[in-house]
Design an enzyme around this catalytic site. Structure first.
Site, PDB file in Angstrom:
ATOM      1  N   TRP A  85       0.819  -1.215   0.000  1.00 18.51           N
ATOM      2  CA  TRP A  85       0.000   0.000   0.000  1.00 18.51           C
ATOM      3  C   TRP A  85       0.856   1.269   0.000  1.00 18.51           C
ATOM      4  CZ3 TRP A  85      -0.596  -4.143   3.285  1.00 18.51           C
ATOM      5  CH2 TRP A  85       0.073  -4.077   4.504  1.00 18.51           C
ATOM      6  N   GLU A 145      -5.649   0.593   5.620  1.00 10.76           N
ATOM      7  CA  GLU A 145      -5.835   1.126   6.971  1.00 10.76           C
ATOM      8  C   GLU A 145      -6.884   0.335   7.742  1.00 10.76           C
ATOM      9  OE1 GLU A 145      -4.087   3.155   8.605  1.00 10.76           O
ATOM     10  OE2 GLU A 145      -2.814   3.926   7.015  1.00 10.76           O
ATOM     11  N   TYR A 183      -8.727   8.869  12.942  1.00 10.57           N
ATOM     12  CA  TYR A 183      -7.415   8.380  12.517  1.00 10.57           C
ATOM     13  C   TYR A 183      -7.435   7.933  11.045  1.00 10.57           C
ATOM     14  CZ  TYR A 183      -3.732   5.188  11.449  1.00 10.57           C
ATOM     15  OH  TYR A 183      -2.706   4.569  10.782  1.00 10.57           O
ATOM     16  N   ASP A 229      -2.855   7.411  16.220  1.00  9.23           N
ATOM     17  CA  ASP A 229      -3.336   6.129  16.747  1.00  9.23           C
ATOM     18  C   ASP A 229      -2.459   5.757  17.938  1.00  9.23           C
ATOM     19  OD1 ASP A 229      -0.952   5.371  15.638  1.00  9.23           O
ATOM     20  OD2 ASP A 229      -1.755   3.692  14.490  1.00  9.23           O
ATOM     21  N   CYS A 232      10.500   2.852  17.906  1.00  7.33           N
ATOM     22  CA  CYS A 232       9.975   3.280  19.217  1.00  7.33           C
ATOM     23  C   CYS A 232       8.881   2.289  19.654  1.00  7.33           C
ATOM     24  CB  CYS A 232       9.434   4.704  19.126  1.00  7.33           C
ATOM     25  SG  CYS A 232       9.179   5.456  20.732  1.00  7.33           S
ATOM     26  N   CYS A 289      14.081  13.919  21.933  1.00  8.42           N
ATOM     27  CA  CYS A 289      13.216  13.086  22.776  1.00  8.42           C
ATOM     28  C   CYS A 289      13.440  13.357  24.268  1.00  8.42           C
ATOM     29  CB  CYS A 289      13.477  11.616  22.467  1.00  8.42           C
ATOM     30  SG  CYS A 289      12.424  10.532  23.441  1.00  8.42           S
TER      31      CYS A 289
HETATM   32 FE1  SF4 Z   1      11.290   6.512  21.042  1.00  7.87          FE
HETATM   33 FE2  SF4 Z   1      12.577   8.588  22.083  1.00  7.87          FE
HETATM   34 FE3  SF4 Z   1      13.778   6.232  21.994  1.00  7.87          FE
HETATM   35 FE4  SF4 Z   1      13.321   7.600  19.755  1.00  7.87          FE
HETATM   36  S1  SF4 Z   1      14.657   8.182  21.443  1.00  7.87           S
HETATM   37  S2  SF4 Z   1      13.001   5.412  20.094  1.00  7.87           S
HETATM   38  S3  SF4 Z   1      11.370   8.583  20.201  1.00  7.87           S
HETATM   39  S4  SF4 Z   1      11.962   6.750  23.163  1.00  7.87           S
END
Ligand code: SF4
Length: 374
Positions: free
Chosen positions: A28, A41, A124, A142, A196, A212
């Site tokens: 997709w 989706e 979403y 989501d 993540c 982050c």
């Molecule tokens: Fe997730 Fe932050 Fe680790 Fe990146 S740095 S994988 S956004 S926790």
């Protein structure tokens, strides 16, 4: 979120560059056709990519356009969906296809409000389809994306609490680059799915680790806060494979999700063997249920339900959302199948021609294995 404009641009550039280099090759992602993106989706809701792939290909081979889908009988749509689960998705997809043909000339609408008015399309899905297919600047939020955002901004507490979810939605919207909203949304989804991840995120490989907060604060494993899980409900479902001398069986389809002592909801209103949720004496309780619902008199002696003549088949396990179901199937030989309005009487060996759930498929397989010569 109080990033400078330059910081935001750098973040978007870094995220998009990573996505274009590292994204998985998924069918997709080779199209801008809103129908194909919408279908992917819907199929991907609660379902893994690897499970979706063959279904996606088969579905498109049979229904290559919204019009082809809208024209199809519901039975055929459900049959192609059988095994993927959550069958209300297929029903809504089919209903929405009909509406798109009737009200939007066969083209998925481009406006958010119009997309949201279609069956089975929430915020979403609408945002994902409109941004990827049409380049409309809507953020798709989501659970996956919410987890990434919760870590990026070190958001504590239950992410699904309405106020917090609204804050996440607003943060997601700010991160969407207006020049590439579809790629931005997909990049966030991909980051959540491959880097993540819920457990053991791979922060050292993360393209946006320098932005982050959770990473900087050492809170990666603690965020987002675990949600309280709905406790599992265990139940036993006894099912009767009624079989006549020609090896025909009886399938019914409960008209309401909560009819047939709850088994309708468990089988998503697909065709199923007559079944009942039972407590202690599966055979007797099933015999009573068959008498009450079908007028079937087998398994009764002297006016009492005894379940005699019900041959127990190997049990199986089945899980539906928070329910853990023990399937207790029985083979019941009959001279004649009961006459039931709206029922089907296919050959047991040919149930693949009927839309049935995977639970019914498991029961049918157990019954077939028990027959002599199988
Ligand atoms: Fe997730 Fe932050 Fe680790 Fe990146 S740095 S994988 S956004 S926790």
């Amino acid at each position: 979120m109080n990033w400078s404009r330059t910081g935001l641009r750098r973040f978007q550039g870094q995220l998009l560059g990573w996505f274009r280099r590292c994204q998985r090759d998924l069918p997709w992602r080779h199209t801008r056709d809103p129908y194909r993106i919408w279908l992917s989706e819907i199929m991907l809701q609660q379902t893994r990519v690897t499970a979706v792939m063959p279904y996606y290909r088969r579905f498109l081979a049979r229904f290559p356009s919204v019009r082809a889908l809208a024209r199809a009988p519901t039975e055929e749509v459900l049959k192609l969906w059988a095994g993927l689960g959550y069958y209300s998705r297929a029903r809504n997809l089919h209903r929405a296809a009909k509406e798109i043909v009737a009200r939007h000339s066969g083209r998925f609408p481009r406006e958010l409000e119009a997309a949201l008015s279609l069956p089975g399309i929430g915020r979403y899905t609408a945002a994902a389809v409109l941004s990827i297919a049409y380049g409309e600047p809507h953020a798709a939020l989501d659970g996956n994306v919410a987890r990434v955002l919760a870590r990026l901004f070190a958001v504590r507490g239950d992410l699904r609490a309405p106020r917090r979810w609204a804050q996440l939605q607003s943060a997601a919207q700010k991160l969407v680059a207006p020049y590439a909203p579809g790629d931005c949304n997909q990049a966030m989804m991909e980051l959540g799915a491959s880097v993540c991840t819920p457990r053991s995120p791979r922060c050292v490989e993360c393209p946006v680790s320098r932005w982050c907060r959770a990473y900087q604060l050492g809170l990666v494993e603690a965020l987002p806060a675990a949600r309280r899980k709905r406790p599992k409900v265990k139940l036993t479902l006894a099912a009767a494979v009624l079989l006549d001398s020609r090896q025909r069986t009886l399938l019914i389809r409960p008209s309401k999700p909560d009819s047939d002592r709850g088994s309708g909801a468990l089988f998503s209103r697909m065709w199923q063997f007559p079944a009942a949720i039972v407590k202690r004496h599966a055979q007797k309780e099933l015999a009573r249920h068959l008498q009450a619902s079908l007028g079937f008199r087998g398994g009764f002696e002297g006016g009492e339900a005894d379940g005699k003549g019900f041959v127990s088949l190997p049990p199986a396990r089945h899980a539906v959302t928070f329910r853990e179901i023990s399937l207790a199937p029985f083979l019941v030989r009959v001279d004649r199948l009961p006459e039931v309005v709206g029922a089907k009487t296919p050959f047991l060996a040919e149930l693949d021609r009927v839309p049935i759930s995977s639970a019914t498929r498991k029961i049918a397989a157990a019954a077939l294995r028990s027959l002599p010569g199988s």
